[in-house]
Design an enzyme around this catalytic site. Structure first.
Site, mmCIF file in Angstrom:
data_model
loop_
_atom_site.group_PDB
_atom_site.id
_atom_site.type_symbol
_atom_site.label_atom_id
_atom_site.label_comp_id
_atom_site.label_asym_id
_atom_site.label_seq_id
_atom_site.Cartn_x
_atom_site.Cartn_y
_atom_site.Cartn_z
ATOM 1 N N CYS A 72 1.560 -2.250 15.477
ATOM 2 C CA CYS A 72 1.291 -2.035 14.100
ATOM 3 C C CYS A 72 1.071 -3.543 12.972
ATOM 4 O O CYS A 72 1.383 -4.325 13.625
ATOM 5 C CB CYS A 72 3.282 -1.738 13.741
ATOM 6 S SG CYS A 72 2.861 -1.856 11.631
ATOM 7 N N GLU A 118 0.937 -0.819 -0.120
ATOM 8 C CA GLU A 118 0.242 -0.170 0.259
ATOM 9 C C GLU A 118 0.783 0.931 0.324
ATOM 10 O O GLU A 118 1.715 1.646 0.473
ATOM 11 C CB GLU A 118 -1.417 0.292 1.214
ATOM 12 C CG GLU A 118 -1.871 -1.041 0.844
ATOM 13 C CD GLU A 118 -3.256 -1.044 1.804
ATOM 14 O OE1 GLU A 118 -3.650 -1.499 1.666
ATOM 15 O OE2 GLU A 118 -2.744 -0.590 3.176
ATOM 16 N N CYS A 143 6.840 -4.889 15.380
ATOM 17 C CA CYS A 143 6.564 -4.123 16.317
ATOM 18 C C CYS A 143 4.933 -4.147 17.104
ATOM 19 O O CYS A 143 3.844 -4.478 16.513
ATOM 20 C CB CYS A 143 6.188 -2.209 16.778
ATOM 21 S SG CYS A 143 8.361 -2.420 15.575
ATOM 22 N N CYS A 153 7.511 -6.739 6.913
ATOM 23 C CA CYS A 153 8.030 -6.921 7.694
ATOM 24 C C CYS A 153 8.334 -7.669 9.253
ATOM 25 O O CYS A 153 7.666 -8.280 9.333
ATOM 26 C CB CYS A 153 7.457 -5.133 9.202
ATOM 27 S SG CYS A 153 8.776 -4.415 9.420
ATOM 28 N N CYS A 191 3.621 8.893 0.949
ATOM 29 C CA CYS A 191 4.459 6.734 2.057
ATOM 30 C C CYS A 191 4.136 6.290 0.914
ATOM 31 O O CYS A 191 3.801 5.363 0.892
ATOM 32 C CB CYS A 191 3.371 7.201 2.961
ATOM 33 S SG CYS A 191 3.839 6.182 4.086
ATOM 34 N N CYS A 222 -0.318 6.022 9.925
ATOM 35 C CA CYS A 222 0.455 5.249 10.364
ATOM 36 C C CYS A 222 0.148 3.976 10.894
ATOM 37 O O CYS A 222 -0.930 3.765 11.809
ATOM 38 C CB CYS A 222 0.942 6.157 11.659
ATOM 39 S SG CYS A 222 1.659 8.237 11.141
HETATM 40 N N1 SAH Z 1 8.930 0.345 9.520
HETATM 41 C C1 SAH Z 1 10.060 2.166 9.690
HETATM 42 C C2 SAH Z 1 8.451 3.057 8.346
HETATM 43 C C3 SAH Z 1 7.077 2.385 8.992
HETATM 44 S S1 SAH Z 1 6.489 2.560 10.194
HETATM 45 C C4 SAH Z 1 9.506 2.524 10.816
HETATM 46 O O1 SAH Z 1 8.678 1.978 12.073
HETATM 47 O O2 SAH Z 1 9.688 3.282 11.857
HETATM 48 C C5 SAH Z 1 5.744 4.198 10.638
HETATM 49 C C6 SAH Z 1 5.755 4.845 11.636
HETATM 50 O O3 SAH Z 1 4.624 5.241 11.821
HETATM 51 C C7 SAH Z 1 6.342 4.571 12.669
HETATM 52 O O4 SAH Z 1 6.977 5.376 13.606
HETATM 53 C C8 SAH Z 1 5.942 3.028 13.775
HETATM 54 O O5 SAH Z 1 6.580 3.011 14.817
HETATM 55 C C9 SAH Z 1 4.555 4.365 13.429
HETATM 56 N N2 SAH Z 1 3.204 3.316 13.719
HETATM 57 C C10 SAH Z 1 3.291 1.840 13.381
HETATM 58 N N3 SAH Z 1 1.905 1.396 13.788
HETATM 59 C C11 SAH Z 1 1.255 2.774 14.583
HETATM 60 C C12 SAH Z 1 0.176 2.818 14.735
HETATM 61 N N4 SAH Z 1 -0.626 1.272 14.728
HETATM 62 N N5 SAH Z 1 -0.662 3.918 15.330
HETATM 63 C C13 SAH Z 1 0.261 4.663 15.033
HETATM 64 N N6 SAH Z 1 1.942 5.032 14.195
HETATM 65 C C14 SAH Z 1 2.109 3.854 13.682
HETATM 66 FE FE1 SF4 Z 2 7.436 -2.677 10.350
HETATM 67 FE FE2 SF4 Z 2 5.317 -1.496 11.453
HETATM 68 FE FE3 SF4 Z 2 8.166 -2.393 13.273
HETATM 69 FE FE4 SF4 Z 2 8.151 -0.343 11.535
HETATM 70 S S1 SF4 Z 2 6.841 -0.163 12.888
HETATM 71 S S2 SF4 Z 2 9.801 -1.538 11.550
HETATM 72 S S3 SF4 Z 2 6.950 -0.935 9.739
HETATM 73 S S4 SF4 Z 2 6.703 -3.635 12.493
#
Ligand code: SAH
Ligand code: SF4
Length: 396
Positions: free
Chosen positions: A161, A132, A158, A154, A147, A385
């Site tokens: 996420c 996406e 996290c 991935c 974006c 995000c």
């Molecule tokens: N993998 C990279 C880039 C993608 S995520 C990273 O982790 O930085 C982009 C941003 O969105 C990151 O700061 C991530 O931690 C945040 N993010 C992930 N899940 C989220 C959620 N459910 N609500 C708000 N921010 C989130």
């Molecule tokens: Fe991967 Fe999501 Fe963690 Fe970014 S925030 S490193 S996309 S699992």
């Protein structure tokens, strides 16, 4: 070979551990390499080739290197996908080019526009994998950020996420990363590429979509070099921000080679909490991550590092957390982006209360850092995000 990138103190006879670690990360990335950019009929996709690779490709069909320059201009400045439109190339050669090459775009498998005008596209590639990509228009001005995704899924998981619930299928190629941007520009008709200070509608790029860009460094770097090339798309590195969850050994290389803006997904101020919500912290703990931020080149007021901090109720949102955050980043030209947690189907967290977010922001601001609270965009189409996930698994 790597002297410019060595970590301080890693000189002399000391083995350069960071170099070994980088080699390990790059070797792992290669295991998830994308398929070659070739169609079933044998024609090769020219998108995503570096200038040198493009010269080699035209040489292979017996043509002179200056043809590569012409092609580059048509592909990245004019945005054409049809060799027949290349007016300064004679018809027989246009036909020869079309017999050997294509100028590809990912297929648009889904296209959703939110009530706030955020647009999410699901792009499908030749092997049917998909990612996406989101366009977030500015609310007041005619500009906006695209974006981009860097991986299908991935490896990191996290806890907050959505992408993290999808295992890594593979890395994206340079063509697929550049292709997301070009296809998004097709959707808005933004060709030819605006020159110099001419305003752009798709004015910024954030590598904040699906995947960890520093775990697919080579392809991300190749894609950004194409996008920054002044004779093509020509987007300035000042308009590009790469977000990482903290792949420390690759941060130095990213700074030295690309010089794009850096966003760091910090999200917690103690190793205990960060180990839990950003598991990569067990490998590269907070102290190492902050040290890498201090080394990041160009850290100046014009190019501040962005610390991203997702606000999770009862987990990382106390006043003590805010004070510790300020202590951790002291001396780093930085801004702190506070991101209210965006829920997704099956998520276990709650977003912090408005009061908690305000109190947190006040402490950070009083310490002299900008601390904007990011307004969620495109939540109704799951484009905010951390809500991205490719369609193949989204239903599951
Ligand atoms: N993998 C990279 C880039 C993608 S995520 C990273 O982790 O930085 C982009 C941003 O969105 C990151 O700061 C991530 O931690 C945040 N993010 C992930 N899940 C989220 C959620 N459910 N609500 C708000 N921010 C989130
Ligand atoms: Fe991967 Fe999501 Fe963690 Fe970014 S925030 S490193 S996309 S699992």
């Amino acid at each position: 070979m790597s002297s410019a990138l060595d970590l301080p103190g890693a000189g002399g006879n000391t083995p350069d551990l960071s170099e070994a670690e980088r080699a390990r990360i790059l070797a792992k990335a290669a295991l998830f390499a994308p398929p070659p950019s070739v169609l079933t009929d044998g024609r090769r996709d020219l998108v995503g080739l570096s200038r040198d690779e493009l010269i080699a490709a035209v040489r292979e069909i017996g043509e002179a290197p200056f043809r590569a320059k012409q092609l580059w201009h048509w592909i990245y400045h004019q945005g054409v996908v049809d060799f027949a439109l290349m007016a300064n190339i004679a018809k027989p050669l246009r036909e020869k080019l079309a017999a050997h090459f294509v100028i590809g775009r990912p297929e648009v498998a889904m296209d959703l526009i939110s009530e706030d005008q955020t647009r999410k596209m699901l792009f499908r590639f030749r092997d049917h994998e998909s990612v996406e990509t989101v366009y977030i228009p500015d609310v007041t001005e005619d500009r906006g950020a695209v974006c981009l995704s860097s991986q299908v899924g991935c490896t990191l998981s996290c806890r907050f996420c959505h992408t993290g619930t999808q295992r890594l299928t593979r890395n994206l190629s340079a063509a697929e990363i550049v292709g997301q941007f070009m296809a998004m520009r097709d959707a808005y008709g933004e060709w030819p590429s605006p020159k110099g200070e001419t305003p752009r509608f798709l004015s910024n790029i954030v590598l904040m979509g699906m995947g960890e860009p520093l775990y697919n460094y080579e392809n991300v770097a190749a894609a950004m070099k194409i996008i920054m090339d002044g004779e093509g798309i020509g987007l300035s590195r000042r308009r590009i921000t790469l977000s990482t969850s903290g792949v420390v050994p690759m941060m130095d290389r990213c700074g030295a080679e690309l010089g794009v803006g850096l966003a760091v997904s910090l999200h917690a101020v103690s190793d205990d909490v960060r180990d839990m919500i950003v598991p990569l912290n067990r490998k590269y703990p907070i102290a190492e991550l902050i040290a890498a931020c201090r080394r990041y080149p160009g850290a100046s007021n014009a190019r501040r590092i962005t610390f991203e901090y997702v606000m999770l109720k009862g987990i990382n949102d106390s006043e003590a957390d805010a004070r510790e955050l300020v202590r951790l980043i002291a001396g780093i030209p930085a801004k702190v982006n506070l991101i209210p947690f965006n829920p997704w189907p099956g998520s276990i967290h709650e977003t912090s209360s408005g009061n908690a977010i305000r109190r947190f922001a006040d402490i950070v601001m009083n310490a002299g850092y900008a601390a904007p609270v990011r307004t969620p965009r495109g939540r109704d189409i799951l484009a905010a995000c951390g809500q991205l996930k490719s369609a193949t698994e989204a239903a599951g």
